[in-house]
Design an enzyme around this catalytic site. Structure first.
Site, PDB file in Angstrom:
ATOM      1  CB  CYS A 132      -1.034   0.123   1.194  1.00 35.93           C
ATOM      2  SG  CYS A 132      -2.024   1.413   1.453  1.00 35.93           S
ATOM      3  CB  CYS A 135      -0.613   2.348   3.996  1.00 34.06           C
ATOM      4  SG  CYS A 135      -2.052   2.005   3.425  1.00 34.06           S
ATOM      5  CG  ASP A 136       3.123   1.079   4.596  1.00 36.03           C
ATOM      6  OD1 ASP A 136       2.674   1.723   5.379  1.00 36.03           O
ATOM      7  OD2 ASP A 136       2.600  -0.091   4.021  1.00 36.03           O
TER       8      ASP A 136
END
Ligand code: NAP
Length: 309
Positions: A132, A135-136
């Site tokens: 992701c 997200c990261d």
């Protein structure tokens, strides 16, 4: 808990199904194991959802879908479906937390990222290996990363990462990308994106965190080591349909087979979105599936009510 229609999943397909059922005056709930939005909510930028003339983040689009569904009374129940059974005209869905009953069920449980299956991937998951970018990605600001895959997700998320990272290697096993042409052209014009084509990842190296990906050129056999701090894996999806085993017909890859009304092989069980066997997986097609599945479920309920009169 008992509902007229229980929707399994609260991504775009599930939220749309819930919205249509509720708006038609029936009690609908979405069973969701994580947060509403599904994979779509993790998409950095959505460019092709009608009605948004400017790009919208997947998170924002799904937040609005959830708010709209709730406005019409859709309940969101936390839990993960573990089994489903059709008995005496109703459908029973088992989760770790509860047994839920409904007259009809819409399976909209989506799909999850496929793993690459190379040494180092499992060991370094969460330590530089990610599925992701939204997200990261921010953890890798001004560092080099690799994105693996050649589909829409890989190419689009590579562009997102290029805004944060110093360099993005885009490693694809063929010499031609699968993603939409215009998106590929845009990505390849980005000087921070370095395409590494006809190459497969053989190992992700590192001890406490990712240090490099080792790749092999499939035409020449030449190997290379790309020094990166992060690896983003986008090599396709696997349907979240294991809990349907033995109850609902699926194809060889596990996708749920439906007719054009989204009816599955089990009476009263419909399916919508990425979990369904279909040719185009998009937010727009998930939403279309959800609407059709909902109205088919409503017709099913009306039939049941007419029989019991
Ligand atoms: P995808 O379209 O299935 O693409 C997967 C990519 O990973 C392909 O390029 C494939 O290579 C590669 N791959 C598969 N297994 C591999 C392996 N073991 N090692 C290395 N590479 C491997 O998956 P996706 O990009 O996640 O997209 C999923 C669905 O969502 C698609 O239908 C896509 O169109 C849709 N989507 C749409 C949008 C949008 O419209 N904006 C955005 C994201 C996703 P090959 O090409 O050689 O098979």
């Amino acid at each position: 808990m008992r509902f007229d229609v229980l929707v399994i999943g609260a991504g775009p397909a599930g939220l749309t199904a819930g919205l249509y059922v509720s708006r038609a005056g029936w009690r609908a709930a979405c069973l969701e194991r994580l947060a509403p939005g599904g994979q779509a909510a993790l998409t950095s930028r959505v460019d092709n959802y009608p009605g948004f003339d400017e790009p919208v983040s997947g998170f924002e689009l799904c937040r609005r879908m959830e708010a709209q569904a709730k406005r019409f009374g859709v309940e969101v129940v936390q839990g993960e479906a573990q089994g489903l059974a059709v008995a005496a005209g109703s459908v029973v869905v088992r989760s770790a937390e509860a047994t839920l009953r409904a007259d009809a069920v819409v399976v909209a449980s989506g799909a999850r990222p496929r793993e690459l299956g190379v040494p180092g991937e499992t060991e370094l998951r969460g330590k530089g290996v990610s599925y992701c970018a939204t997200c990261d990605g921010p953890f890798f600001r001004n560092q080099a990363v690799a994105v693996v895959g050649g589909g829409d997700s890989a190419v689009e998320e590579a562009m997102f990462l290029a805004r944060l990272c110093s360099r993005v290697y885009l490693v694809h096993r063929r010499d031609e990308f699968r993603a939409v042409k215009t998106v590929v052209e845009r990505a390849l014009n980005d000087t921070k994106i370095v395409p590494v084509q006809s190459a497969v990842v053989t190992r992700i190296a590192g001890t406490d965190g990712v240090e490099a990906v080792e790749v092999r050129n499939v035409s020449t056999g030449a190997t290379d080591r790309l020094e990166v701090a992060g690896v983003f894996v986008y090599v396709g999806l696997l349907p979240n349909s294991e809990f349907l085993a033995g109850q609902v017909a699926r194809d060889g890859a596990g996708y749920v087979i439906t007719d054009e009304d989204m009816l599955t092989s089990a009476p009263g069980v419909f399916a919508a979105g990425d979990v369904r066997k279909k040719s185009l997986r998009q937010i727009s097609t998930a939403v279309g599936d959800g609407a059709i599945a909902a109205m088919s479920a409503v017709r099913h309920l009306q039939g049941l009510r007419a029989q019991s009169r």
